[in-house]
Enzyme design. Structure first.
Site, PDB file in Angstrom:
ATOM      1  N   ASP A  49      -1.654  82.073  23.339  1.00  0.00           N
ATOM      2  CA  ASP A  49      -0.326  82.409  23.882  1.00  0.00           C
ATOM      3  C   ASP A  49       0.383  83.405  22.959  1.00  0.00           C
ATOM      4  OD1 ASP A  49       0.198  80.631  21.829  1.00  0.00           O
ATOM      5  OD2 ASP A  49       1.624  79.406  22.968  1.00  0.00           O
ATOM      6  N   SER A  50      -0.237  83.719  21.825  1.00  0.00           N
ATOM      7  CA  SER A  50       0.245  84.828  20.992  1.00  0.00           C
ATOM      8  C   SER A  50       0.263  86.129  21.788  1.00  0.00           C
ATOM      9  CB  SER A  50      -0.637  84.986  19.743  1.00  0.00           C
ATOM     10  OG  SER A  50      -2.006  85.031  20.110  1.00  0.00           O
ATOM     11  N   ASP A  88      -5.135  79.063  25.903  1.00  0.00           N
ATOM     12  CA  ASP A  88      -3.987  78.278  25.446  1.00  0.00           C
ATOM     13  C   ASP A  88      -3.155  77.782  26.617  1.00  0.00           C
ATOM     14  OD1 ASP A  88      -3.570  77.730  22.767  1.00  0.00           O
ATOM     15  OD2 ASP A  88      -2.676  79.682  22.326  1.00  0.00           O
ATOM     16  N   LYS A 118      -6.619  74.921  24.883  1.00  0.00           N
ATOM     17  CA  LYS A 118      -6.024  74.507  23.612  1.00  0.00           C
ATOM     18  C   LYS A 118      -4.575  74.118  23.869  1.00  0.00           C
ATOM     19  CE  LYS A 118      -4.891  77.480  20.084  1.00  0.00           C
ATOM     20  NZ  LYS A 118      -3.421  77.300  19.969  1.00  0.00           N
ATOM     21  N   GLU A 120      -0.950  72.452  21.640  1.00  0.00           N
ATOM     22  CA  GLU A 120      -0.360  72.178  20.325  1.00  0.00           C
ATOM     23  C   GLU A 120       0.167  70.749  20.259  1.00  0.00           C
ATOM     24  OE1 GLU A 120       2.558  75.140  19.286  1.00  0.00           O
ATOM     25  OE2 GLU A 120       1.177  76.792  19.708  1.00  0.00           O
ATOM     26  N   GLU A 186      -3.123  75.253  11.239  1.00  0.00           N
ATOM     27  CA  GLU A 186      -2.401  76.505  10.960  1.00  0.00           C
ATOM     28  C   GLU A 186      -1.442  76.342   9.788  1.00  0.00           C
ATOM     29  OE1 GLU A 186      -0.885  78.643  14.334  1.00  0.00           O
ATOM     30  OE2 GLU A 186       0.251  80.040  13.077  1.00  0.00           O
TER      31      GLU A 186
HETATM   32  O1  KIV Z   1      -1.912  81.797  20.127  1.00  0.00           O
HETATM   33  C1  KIV Z   1      -2.758  82.015  19.255  1.00  0.00           C
HETATM   34  O2  KIV Z   1      -3.245  83.134  19.102  1.00  0.00           O
HETATM   35  C2  KIV Z   1      -3.160  80.903  18.399  1.00  0.00           C
HETATM   36  C3  KIV Z   1      -4.063  81.189  17.244  1.00  0.00           C
HETATM   37  C4  KIV Z   1      -3.433  82.076  16.269  1.00  0.00           C
HETATM   38  C5  KIV Z   1      -4.599  79.955  16.639  1.00  0.00           C
HETATM   39  O3  KIV Z   1      -2.786  79.800  18.637  1.00  0.00           O
END
Ligand code: KIV
Length: 281
Positions: A49-50, A88, A118, A120, A186
């Site tokens: 989600d980055s 994510d 993924k 959190e 992280e």
């Molecule tokens: O969103 C993302 O890119 C991440 C990674 C940096 C682990 O969660």
């Protein structure tokens, strides 16, 4: 099972089986061309989600939507042959209940063809992880600095220094026991990353968490040096693509203004000389 699934080299069980072995290589990708570049070298490609901050200019990941993750997930899928693709779950798409998480994770799997998701969170998300994993959705967990909790944490600071490390250890144990097949650690101190990696049975994937982890992940644009003024301590730059691109764009602008581009070699004549000319038209 689809044709693409038949040829996939990496699966969540294969990732889990790499615990304590050759370190797992992981990068993010958000587009097809970048997915093609990273695929031959990576075990895991994360559609993180980055993407909201890296490609859409958002100030945090909080405004990223499920539709954005699906769009970028589909693009990345088209560029992968070997690496395991994980997508994510964005903020607000899974925290309400295990049922909400399953509904949205199932959309990610069905619409992007990702093999895992993924999310959190630690102890508080263990029930949801168990619910998803028990219903056919492999989960990579994410503890330590969890960027979707930026407002609760008060920034993007190192987590787990001193006594607070106990809580992150408990988080990692909880997600492993709930059935996650791997966990991102992280921005935690090396000593804590080493203890967590020794204490849990699933691979730890570090970002700002030292080489004590079972694998490493970075945001691909960070390690390629796309952003001149973003230089966090935990990122090593393997290229300076941002600077190279700025130099190239400035050269193009100069040449256009001075009528040096296009040159003769870029210009079409009235009558093509040969078929080869047409082929490259
Ligand atoms: O969103 C993302 O890119 C991440 C990674 C940096 C682990 O969660």
């Amino acid at each position: 099972m689809s044709a693409t699934q038949d040829v996939r080299a990496m699966t969540p069980p294969k990732i889990a089986a790499r615990k304590g072995g050759t370190p797992l290589v992981c990068l993010t990708a958000y587009t097809t061309p970048v997915a093609r570049l990273v695929d031959p070298h990576c075990d895991i490609v994360l559609v993180g989600d980055s993407v909201g901050m890296v490609l859409h200019g958002l100030p945090s990941t909080l405004a990223v939507t499920l539709d954005m993750m699906i769009l970028h997930g589909r693009a990345v899928r088209r560029g992968l042959e070997c690496a395991l693709m994980i997508v994510d779950m964005p903020f607000g798409s899974y925290e309400e209940s295990p049922e909400q998480a399953f509904r949205n994770a199932a959309r990610l799997v069905a619409e992007t063809d990702c093999a895992a998701i993924k999310l959190e969170g630690g102890e508080g998300m263990a029930g949801t992880i168990r619910f998803l994993a028990g219903r056919g959705i492999p989960v990579m967990a994410h503890v330590g600095l969890t960027p979707q909790a930026v407002n609760t944490l008060g920034g993007y600071k190192v987590q787990g220094r001193g006594d607070t490390g106990e809580g992150i250890l408990r988080d990692a144990i909880a997600v492993a026991e709930a059935g996650a097949f791997a966990v991102v650690l992280e921005k935690v101190p090396e000593q804590l990353a080493r203890k967590i990696t020794a204490d849990i049975a699933i691979p730890t994937i570090g970002i700002g968490a030292s080489s004590a982890c079972d694998g490493q992940i970075l945001v691909v644009d960070d390690m390629l040096g796309m952003f001149a003024d973003f230089r966090p301590k935990f990122v090593k730059r393997y290229a300076e693509l941002g600077q190279d691109a700025a130099t190239a764009i400035a050269a193009y602008a100069d040449e256009v203004r001075e009528r040096r581009f296009p040159g003769n070699e870029h210009v079409f004549g009235d009558a093509p000389k040969a078929v080869a000319d047409e082929d490259t038209a």
